[in-house]
Write a protein that holds these residues in place. Sequence first.
Motif, PDB file in Angstrom:
ATOM      1  N   ILE A 263       0.852  -1.184   0.000  1.00  0.00           N
ATOM      2  CA  ILE A 263       0.000   0.000   0.000  1.00  0.00           C
ATOM      3  C   ILE A 263       0.891   1.238   0.000  1.00  0.00           C
ATOM      4  N   VAL A 264       0.735   2.075  -1.019  1.00  0.00           N
ATOM      5  CA  VAL A 264       1.647   3.200  -1.223  1.00  0.00           C
ATOM      6  C   VAL A 264       1.489   4.236  -0.127  1.00  0.00           C
ATOM      7  N   ARG A 265       2.593   4.588   0.483  1.00  0.00           N
ATOM      8  CA  ARG A 265       2.588   5.582   1.555  1.00  0.00           C
ATOM      9  C   ARG A 265       4.011   6.022   1.854  1.00  0.00           C
ATOM     10  N   SER A 266       4.144   7.142   2.531  1.00  0.00           N
ATOM     11  CA  SER A 266       5.457   7.631   2.941  1.00  0.00           C
ATOM     12  C   SER A 266       5.888   6.907   4.213  1.00  0.00           C
ATOM     13  N   PRO A 267       7.164   6.981   4.558  1.00  0.00           N
ATOM     14  CA  PRO A 267       7.633   6.277   5.772  1.00  0.00           C
ATOM     15  C   PRO A 267       6.918   6.709   7.041  1.00  0.00           C
ATOM     16  N   ASP A 268       6.493   7.975   7.098  1.00  0.00           N
ATOM     17  CA  ASP A 268       5.828   8.462   8.308  1.00  0.00           C
ATOM     18  C   ASP A 268       4.327   8.671   8.103  1.00  0.00           C
ATOM     19  N   SER A 269       3.739   7.949   7.167  1.00  0.00           N
ATOM     20  CA  SER A 269       2.328   8.114   6.832  1.00  0.00           C
ATOM     21  C   SER A 269       1.418   7.649   7.964  1.00  0.00           C
ATOM     22  N   ILE A 270       0.246   8.319   8.075  1.00  0.00           N
ATOM     23  CA  ILE A 270      -0.738   7.855   9.053  1.00  0.00           C
ATOM     24  C   ILE A 270      -1.358   6.534   8.600  1.00  0.00           C
TER      25      ILE A 270
ATOM     26  N   THR B 284       1.811   9.840  -6.394  1.00  0.00           N
ATOM     27  CA  THR B 284       2.000  10.417  -7.725  1.00  0.00           C
ATOM     28  C   THR B 284       2.999   9.604  -8.532  1.00  0.00           C
ATOM     29  N   THR B 285       4.096   9.188  -7.900  1.00  0.00           N
ATOM     30  CA  THR B 285       5.094   8.368  -8.588  1.00  0.00           C
ATOM     31  C   THR B 285       4.470   7.087  -9.131  1.00  0.00           C
ATOM     32  N   PHE B 286       3.748   6.398  -8.265  1.00  0.00           N
ATOM     33  CA  PHE B 286       3.173   5.121  -8.680  1.00  0.00           C
ATOM     34  C   PHE B 286       2.084   5.298  -9.729  1.00  0.00           C
ATOM     35  N   LEU B 287       1.129   6.209  -9.459  1.00  0.00           N
ATOM     36  CA  LEU B 287       0.009   6.387 -10.368  1.00  0.00           C
ATOM     37  C   LEU B 287       0.451   6.896 -11.724  1.00  0.00           C
ATOM     38  N   LEU B 288       1.385   7.841 -11.746  1.00  0.00           N
ATOM     39  CA  LEU B 288       1.849   8.384 -13.021  1.00  0.00           C
ATOM     40  C   LEU B 288       2.531   7.313 -13.864  1.00  0.00           C
ATOM     41  N   ASP B 289       3.293   6.448 -13.230  1.00  0.00           N
ATOM     42  CA  ASP B 289       3.950   5.366 -13.969  1.00  0.00           C
ATOM     43  C   ASP B 289       2.915   4.425 -14.571  1.00  0.00           C
TER      44      ASP B 289
ATOM     45  N   LYS C 279      10.753   4.348  -7.599  1.00  0.00           N
ATOM     46  CA  LYS C 279       9.702   3.328  -7.782  1.00  0.00           C
ATOM     47  C   LYS C 279      10.067   2.037  -7.072  1.00  0.00           C
ATOM     48  N   LYS C 280      11.334   1.839  -6.743  1.00  0.00           N
ATOM     49  CA  LYS C 280      11.724   0.626  -6.034  1.00  0.00           C
ATOM     50  C   LYS C 280      11.116   0.573  -4.637  1.00  0.00           C
ATOM     51  N   LYS C 281      10.775   1.762  -4.114  1.00  0.00           N
ATOM     52  CA  LYS C 281      10.199   1.815  -2.768  1.00  0.00           C
ATOM     53  C   LYS C 281       8.684   1.639  -2.808  1.00  0.00           C
ATOM     54  N   ILE C 282       8.147   1.623  -4.029  1.00  0.00           N
ATOM     55  CA  ILE C 282       6.697   1.649  -4.175  1.00  0.00           C
ATOM     56  C   ILE C 282       6.264   0.431  -4.958  1.00  0.00           C
ATOM     57  N   SER C 283       5.314  -0.338  -4.427  1.00  0.00           N
ATOM     58  CA  SER C 283       4.852  -1.526  -5.151  1.00  0.00           C
ATOM     59  C   SER C 283       3.387  -1.522  -5.448  1.00  0.00           C
ATOM     60  N   ASN C 284       2.621  -0.559  -4.894  1.00  0.00           N
ATOM     61  CA  ASN C 284       1.185  -0.572  -5.151  1.00  0.00           C
ATOM     62  C   ASN C 284       0.547   0.742  -4.765  1.00  0.00           C
TER      63      ASN C 284
END
Length: 503
Positions: free
Chosen positions: A168-175, A351-356, A496-501
């Motif tokens: 699930i796409v999120r930042s390291p400190d995401s809620i 944005t990174t994931f969706l744009l790709d 994108k390596k940090k993002i899988s979905n």
Amino acid sequence: MSDTSANLLPSILIVDDEARSIETLERILDEYFDVHTASNAKEALDILEQEWIQVVLCDQRMPDVTGVELCGQIRETWPEVIRMIISGYTDSEDIINAINEGGIYQYISKPWHPEDVILKLKNAVELSELHRKNERLAIELKLHPKTLKEAIEVQRKALQSHYSWEGIVRSPDSIMNATCDTVKQVSPFDVSVLITGESGTGKELCSRALHYNSLRQNEPFVAENCGALPDELLESELFGHKKGAFTGAVEDRIGLFESANGGTIFLDEIGDISPAFQLKLLRVLQEKEVRPLGSNKRRPVDVRIVAATNKNLEDEVREGRFRQDLYYRLATFTIQLPPLRDRLEDIPYLTTFLLDEIMNELGKRVDGITTETMDCFQKYQWPGNVRELQNELKRMLVLTQTNKLEANTISPHILRATPDHMRKDMSLVTGNTNGTLKDRIEQLESRVLKETLVRHSWNKTRAAEELGLSRVGLRSKLERYGLEQADQDVVQLPSKKKISNSS
């Protein structure tokens, strides 16, 4: 008959000795099918020798040979061709002979209705495609059973990875981290789960993560939007029906509960179902069996229920619009998904994931988005949540004429979004305080200036013309409000390596 076809439309063959009948059928079917015609059995067999035909629609009463006899010949040589009879005679003996001798899929009586013929032919084409796929699968299974099993296992693991909580796409400190931890903790336990949150927050994605990380992960996952259908159709979709149960029920149908047997069923927009259907669903959950429409027999089902709603079901229960007993059946565990406006730190990652994904879908690529665009994104409240962000990126990619997504392609309502640091002060404009008229007008003027300049890519001449100002007057206002053009470099988005979905 050749096994290949360059036609984009499904190929059908009409056999009738009456030219007017052929012309009428060809006229109504030409839009949906690649139509071949024959006036007798010999012509029909010649066409079958030369063309790849999926369905034959044959008149029963012809001078040289009956339709049933012709279908019998076709059955012997081309058993994969779906055979249908059309006739003005409805003698039961004819129908029985057609089924037994010709292996007829459908018997259409005259006078026929165009929409009915089109629907039945489409169903016949689907059956033809299914037969071919099953044949290919059977051949593959016989020749390469190990390879096929390995391929299925690879796909299964890919689904697990794609729908994992880590994906699930999120930042390291995401809620969202707390939500993902909850999904991880609940997934292995065979309990019903209610997912709540606004539209577009990713409730179906969360339900898939629950399924593909559960003990039922190797069994089916099916989904239904309960708010989109009236009671009778929803009951048919979920529980199935018998032929003749209602108008249009031309064959038996297995419901989604049976299709998901052993796995998980996702019931989206559960808060929108009627009180009458709430009772029917409650009985299914209590008794763990379904009764198809038009049937007297109940069938056992073993499914995990994951439901979702954008309503507050506790309020709905208090107001008497939702059954309390059904609520407790559905909400053994509740997961609340936060709206995107509460997780703005995730926007660069999303944005990174969706744009790709969108670039792959549309076949158009850019290097990224500008820092000014990202600044606008993070100041907007996103009432449509992740789905709205996805649609906005798609729109911008279509419109852009450069190698990056610039702010001048953003939708106007997003450009006009109020920055967070101005939100309190903007109460002056909306009249929620006793601020002076001068203060309110200045805040509004600053927003209009910024939106106009961004739309014109900070071309001050065009912006001044639109606003009816001189360049000197515009420059003076920009200095007064401290408005400057943001950096137009491409923002450094997360790898994108940090993002899988997506979430």
